[in-house]
Design an enzyme around this catalytic site. Sequence first.
Site, PDB file in Angstrom:
ATOM      1  N   GLN A  94     156.854  84.538  57.782  1.00  0.00           N
ATOM      2  CA  GLN A  94     155.390  83.263  57.921  1.00  0.00           C
ATOM      3  C   GLN A  94     155.255  83.374  56.439  1.00  0.00           C
ATOM      4  OE1 GLN A  94     152.224  82.737  60.447  1.00  0.00           O
ATOM      5  NE2 GLN A  94     153.508  81.018  61.158  1.00  0.00           N
ATOM      6  N   PHE A  95     155.210  84.808  56.001  1.00  0.00           N
ATOM      7  CA  PHE A  95     155.137  85.357  54.356  1.00  0.00           C
ATOM      8  C   PHE A  95     156.144  85.805  54.170  1.00  0.00           C
ATOM      9  CE2 PHE A  95     151.602  82.782  55.657  1.00  0.00           C
ATOM     10  CZ  PHE A  95     150.611  82.547  53.952  1.00  0.00           C
ATOM     11  N   ALA A  96     156.255  86.056  53.032  1.00  0.00           N
ATOM     12  CA  ALA A  96     156.917  87.308  52.256  1.00  0.00           C
ATOM     13  C   ALA A  96     156.507  88.511  52.814  1.00  0.00           C
ATOM     14  CB  ALA A  96     157.552  87.407  50.553  1.00  0.00           C
ATOM     15  N   ASP A  97     155.284  89.096  52.686  1.00  0.00           N
ATOM     16  CA  ASP A  97     154.536  90.154  52.956  1.00  0.00           C
ATOM     17  C   ASP A  97     155.113  90.999  53.837  1.00  0.00           C
ATOM     18  OD1 ASP A  97     153.249  88.586  51.427  1.00  0.00           O
ATOM     19  OD2 ASP A  97     151.852  89.545  50.983  1.00  0.00           O
ATOM     20  N   PHE A  98     155.020  90.178  55.273  1.00  0.00           N
ATOM     21  CA  PHE A  98     155.079  90.272  56.882  1.00  0.00           C
ATOM     22  C   PHE A  98     156.682  90.659  57.093  1.00  0.00           C
ATOM     23  CE2 PHE A  98     151.847  86.954  57.649  1.00  0.00           C
ATOM     24  CZ  PHE A  98     151.005  87.782  56.878  1.00  0.00           C
ATOM     25  N   GLU A 136     158.531  90.132  63.671  1.00  0.00           N
ATOM     26  CA  GLU A 136     159.383  90.032  62.421  1.00  0.00           C
ATOM     27  C   GLU A 136     161.060  91.041  62.809  1.00  0.00           C
ATOM     28  OE1 GLU A 136     155.841  90.729  61.993  1.00  0.00           O
ATOM     29  OE2 GLU A 136     155.626  88.742  61.379  1.00  0.00           O
ATOM     30  N   HIS A 192     149.072  87.555  51.567  1.00  0.00           N
ATOM     31  CA  HIS A 192     149.490  86.375  51.484  1.00  0.00           C
ATOM     32  C   HIS A 192     150.386  86.296  50.044  1.00  0.00           C
ATOM     33  CE1 HIS A 192     147.662  87.174  55.194  1.00  0.00           C
ATOM     34  NE2 HIS A 192     147.948  85.663  55.508  1.00  0.00           N
TER      35      HIS A 192
END
Lengths: 344, 322
Positions: free
Chosen positions: B81-85, B59, B126
């Site tokens: 892929q997900f905001a979290d990452f 990222e 996620h």
Amino acid sequence: MLETAERGASSSTKAPPHERYLEAFRWMLTARVLEEKLASLYRGGMIVGGVYLGRGQEAISAACGMFLDKSKGDLFAPLIRDQAGRSAFGEPLLDVVRTYLGSAKGPMRGRDGNIHRGRPREGQLAMISHLGAMISVLVGRLMAKRMRGEKGFVGLTTIGEGGMQTGATHEGMNIAAVEQVPLVVVATNNHYAYSTPNDREFACAALVDRAKAYGYEGATVDGTDLAACLDVIGGAVKRARAGRPPQLVVAEILRLAGHGEHDDASYVAPEIKKESFAQDALQRAEKLILDEGLLGREGLQQMRAQIAAEVDAAVATAQQEDAPHASEEDWSALSTRELADQFA
Amino acid sequence: MSVTYLEAIREAQARLLREDERVFIYGQDIAGKFGGAFKATKGLAEQFPGRVLNTPISEDAMVGTAIGAAMEGMRPIVEMQFADFSSIALNQILNNAGTHYYRTSVPVPITVRLPSGGTKGSGPFHSQSMEGLYSHYPGLVVVTPATVEDAYTMLIDAVQIDDPVVYCEHKYLYYHLKAEALPDDKLPIGKARIVRPGRDLSIVTYSAMVHEALGVANELSPDGWEVEVVDLRSVKPLDTDTVLASVARTGKLLCVGEAFPWGGVTAEVVARVASEGFHLLDAAPARVNAKDTPIPYHPNLWSEHRPNKSSIAAKARQILAE
């Protein structure tokens, strides 16, 4: 003087032409004289924040700047001990002193200082302090140039053995190989990350071994040996330009200063100062110039005096310039002014 | 013919790729026939060869690469892929992209797409809503589209803006939200929208919570309460004027957000209304946020962790009774 990693390409052993020795020496001396002046200004309380010197790193750094060519679209992402390389790449002395003194006319206009300066549009990236972060940024610029159909350009970025241990460096080096951009990464092991010696920084036998792991071609060089630095960096830049995989060059030196001028480096072990890599690259280069008969002692003194005069002139100019005024600052971090949030 | 929120995001990217040769998309698993974890780029790699590129799971380097490309004049879109990452890329987004224009006068027009917010069973890593965190730092525009139309026009606007934009797209809305067609006109980024007029209480919210708030407004309507719902659309810049105008009409403010409760968008709205519109208020302004724990996995826990119709309605009734 030169080893190549297992997948490394064979490097030319042909010495660069002598005129490049003199050119390189001039950039090394420029960096040394300029940085001595900066240190003195710092000690005199004329510079706020910090001053970071490249003492001992001038040979490898000069070589980095010298093989890049702005007219070919080359890009340089230097780090904190790259004054010689920045000067060789074309950074004016005024940019340096204006940034250190906080002049509103400098490239950073007092908004950022010391070694964070750059001119991104002219190919010199402005580093942030977070180590390894500029590698992927340089990769992106190289990708964009390729997408636009440009050819024949390279990018070179520098890092230390300390910065080699960050996650950003790992991601950046890996993505450069995935994208197969024309990149040279020059890692200078100056044996201390601030105060931390190599044995608490990494545990691999040799940093250049990572070249193979990343799919790079790797080489090592004695960073105190100007001729070797020119040979190895010149070869790496040439290979990257020719479409070979990304290049990793690991240079060995000892940092001959504190981390910054605030630091007396009393933690440096006495025995390490006796190592071959602890030699002063500038003194070695001076001997090379004399031995090769490129200049005599008088010529060297003239060169130093001329550089000192140029540095003094730049400092005098910057010292007369206005500092930035908070009342004239527009306080917008966005170029799209109408999207700047309004705080009552 | 109807268009989902997710299709609007895909169509916006298709249009950007078609009309602007500076645009490319960079992210994990987005190319080939796969077309992304949520299919937001499905078919685009085939349609636009070389411009929808898979990346390693990196990222930080994905965003760093986009920043470099943007400096060269490109208009990259990064798909997390997900905001979290995107937490892995915080350094590049906050310290590189967010500072670059201020430091160097060279803007960095990147768009980072964050599939945000909770869905059943997605758990702590996620489900996150990170708009407050990104808004805290200078140098970024942060948008949170709540409708199919906004998802489309705000993504196109985001890419055209010369500054870095964090585009928070809500995963719950991907399939649940449908519109008749793609919009012909738009409201610019930076303008909030009154999605339901009312006179008794202003619920100021954004993203998926707009729909929860509308549900609450409908639920309270038979009791005679007319709740106004304001969709912020962009949380930075925040359209304080529209919020204050709404509170001027209703005299009461409830701010709802799906993110964690400490600070963030809802606290910012309440702070602005309290300091700039204190005289407009007939009751203490209130907030409903998620709970101050990681986002739980089990639906029984998750549905109580996030604001929902029942917790929003309870708070609304409490303020209305004052």
